[in-house]
Write a protein that holds these residues in place. Sequence first.
Motif, PDB file in Angstrom:
ATOM      1  N   GLY A  14       0.807  -1.208   0.000  1.00  0.00           N
ATOM      2  CA  GLY A  14       0.000   0.000   0.000  1.00  0.00           C
ATOM      3  C   GLY A  14       0.842   1.260   0.000  1.00  0.00           C
ATOM      4  O   GLY A  14       0.435   2.290  -0.553  1.00  0.00           O
ATOM      5  N   GLN A  15       2.034   1.204   0.587  1.00  0.00           N
ATOM      6  CA  GLN A  15       2.912   2.369   0.601  1.00  0.00           C
ATOM      7  C   GLN A  15       3.405   2.701  -0.807  1.00  0.00           C
ATOM      8  O   GLN A  15       3.517   3.871  -1.164  1.00  0.00           O
ATOM      9  CB  GLN A  15       4.105   2.123   1.530  1.00  0.00           C
ATOM     10  CG  GLN A  15       3.718   1.859   2.970  1.00  0.00           C
ATOM     11  CD  GLN A  15       2.955   3.013   3.578  1.00  0.00           C
ATOM     12  OE1 GLN A  15       3.244   4.174   3.343  1.00  0.00           O
ATOM     13  NE2 GLN A  15       1.944   2.690   4.365  1.00  0.00           N
ATOM     14  N   TYR A  17       1.833   2.101  -3.653  1.00  0.00           N
ATOM     15  CA  TYR A  17       0.710   2.682  -4.384  1.00  0.00           C
ATOM     16  C   TYR A  17       0.448   4.110  -3.925  1.00  0.00           C
ATOM     17  O   TYR A  17       0.215   5.007  -4.732  1.00  0.00           O
ATOM     18  CB  TYR A  17      -0.561   1.854  -4.177  1.00  0.00           C
ATOM     19  CG  TYR A  17      -0.400   0.372  -4.424  1.00  0.00           C
ATOM     20  CD1 TYR A  17       0.396  -0.099  -5.453  1.00  0.00           C
ATOM     21  CD2 TYR A  17      -1.047  -0.547  -3.624  1.00  0.00           C
ATOM     22  CE1 TYR A  17       0.534  -1.463  -5.672  1.00  0.00           C
ATOM     23  CE2 TYR A  17      -0.924  -1.908  -3.851  1.00  0.00           C
ATOM     24  CZ  TYR A  17      -0.118  -2.361  -4.873  1.00  0.00           C
ATOM     25  OH  TYR A  17       0.012  -3.691  -5.099  1.00  0.00           O
ATOM     26  N   ARG A  18       0.488   4.323  -2.636  1.00  0.00           N
ATOM     27  CA  ARG A  18       0.159   5.618  -2.059  1.00  0.00           C
ATOM     28  C   ARG A  18       1.202   6.676  -2.421  1.00  0.00           C
ATOM     29  O   ARG A  18       0.865   7.758  -2.883  1.00  0.00           O
ATOM     30  CB  ARG A  18       0.053   5.468  -0.546  1.00  0.00           C
ATOM     31  CG  ARG A  18      -0.217   6.750   0.175  1.00  0.00           C
ATOM     32  CD  ARG A  18      -0.490   6.485   1.618  1.00  0.00           C
ATOM     33  NE  ARG A  18      -1.920   6.243   1.720  1.00  0.00           N
ATOM     34  CZ  ARG A  18      -2.537   5.887   2.816  1.00  0.00           C
ATOM     35  NH1 ARG A  18      -1.866   5.690   3.912  1.00  0.00           N
ATOM     36  NH2 ARG A  18      -3.827   5.720   2.827  1.00  0.00           N
ATOM     37  N   TYR A  19       2.474   6.392  -2.213  1.00  0.00           N
ATOM     38  CA  TYR A  19       3.514   7.391  -2.461  1.00  0.00           C
ATOM     39  C   TYR A  19       3.661   7.718  -3.939  1.00  0.00           C
ATOM     40  O   TYR A  19       3.905   8.862  -4.312  1.00  0.00           O
ATOM     41  CB  TYR A  19       4.859   6.945  -1.881  1.00  0.00           C
ATOM     42  CG  TYR A  19       4.874   6.923  -0.370  1.00  0.00           C
ATOM     43  CD1 TYR A  19       4.266   7.930   0.373  1.00  0.00           C
ATOM     44  CD2 TYR A  19       5.478   5.890   0.319  1.00  0.00           C
ATOM     45  CE1 TYR A  19       4.267   7.909   1.752  1.00  0.00           C
ATOM     46  CE2 TYR A  19       5.491   5.860   1.699  1.00  0.00           C
ATOM     47  CZ  TYR A  19       4.892   6.880   2.407  1.00  0.00           C
ATOM     48  OH  TYR A  19       4.901   6.852   3.782  1.00  0.00           O
ATOM     49  N   GLY A  22       0.702   9.910  -4.934  1.00  0.00           N
ATOM     50  CA  GLY A  22       0.851  11.235  -4.346  1.00  0.00           C
ATOM     51  C   GLY A  22       1.914  12.068  -5.033  1.00  0.00           C
ATOM     52  O   GLY A  22       1.705  13.252  -5.323  1.00  0.00           O
ATOM     53  N   ALA A  74      -4.222   8.550  -3.194  1.00  0.00           N
ATOM     54  CA  ALA A  74      -3.117   8.352  -2.254  1.00  0.00           C
ATOM     55  C   ALA A  74      -3.603   8.507  -0.817  1.00  0.00           C
ATOM     56  O   ALA A  74      -3.154   7.787   0.077  1.00  0.00           O
ATOM     57  CB  ALA A  74      -1.990   9.341  -2.540  1.00  0.00           C
ATOM     58  N   GLY A  77      -5.435   5.291  -0.194  1.00  0.00           N
ATOM     59  CA  GLY A  77      -4.417   4.254  -0.150  1.00  0.00           C
ATOM     60  C   GLY A  77      -4.914   2.888  -0.565  1.00  0.00           C
ATOM     61  O   GLY A  77      -6.020   2.730  -1.077  1.00  0.00           O
ATOM     62  N   ALA A  81      -5.747   3.212  -4.361  1.00  0.00           N
ATOM     63  CA  ALA A  81      -4.597   3.882  -4.976  1.00  0.00           C
ATOM     64  C   ALA A  81      -4.012   3.028  -6.095  1.00  0.00           C
ATOM     65  O   ALA A  81      -3.661   3.537  -7.157  1.00  0.00           O
ATOM     66  CB  ALA A  81      -3.538   4.195  -3.927  1.00  0.00           C
ATOM     67  N   SER A  82      -3.919   1.729  -5.871  1.00  0.00           N
ATOM     68  CA  SER A  82      -3.376   0.834  -6.880  1.00  0.00           C
ATOM     69  C   SER A  82      -4.226   0.815  -8.142  1.00  0.00           C
ATOM     70  O   SER A  82      -3.721   0.975  -9.254  1.00  0.00           O
ATOM     71  CB  SER A  82      -3.262  -0.576  -6.313  1.00  0.00           C
ATOM     72  OG  SER A  82      -2.851  -1.479  -7.304  1.00  0.00           O
TER      73      SER A  82
END
Length: 168
Positions: A14-15, A17-19, A22, A74, A77, A81-82
């Motif tokens: 998830g990090q 996808y999120r970063y 963003g 983001a 998440g 996000a993905s």
Amino acid sequence: MQLQDHLPVDHRLGQVYRYSAGAIGVFLIVFGILGFTNHVGYFSTNGDHVLGMTSNGTLSLLSVLFGALLIGGAAIGGNTASTLNISVGILFILSGWVNLGLLDGNHNFLAFHMQNVIFSFLVGLALMLFGMYGRVTTHLPYDNPYWRSRHPRATGGVNQLPPRALPH
């Protein structure tokens, strides 16, 4: 299996996808805002140079909207996000192909030049890569939720690891 299913909210993927969503979203918003400051018409086919690319009012508006969409993904998440990265990445690649055909024509309403097309392709590929990271490959680890959902017999159920992957 659908792309949005089976990934725990707190999974380390998830990090990624999120970063990625963003960072690209922030860049698009900055590009859009800088495009607005040049006061170029909304449908100008020439545009004005912003961060090494050309922009007009319509492209600036679309950049801000897609940037906000990516930042929203983001903020949520995980699977959202993905999936959003993959979807927006496909749209960027399609935009690159369409605008490649419209270069130097009267219908180039986004004021694209070759550097914009290349940027569109690269951002689209990056978004798709980050969105698919850990989801689409043949060598997923046994603890990956996508591997578990694709191999329910080997795991004895979606939430269990196979016996060979259990810690000793």
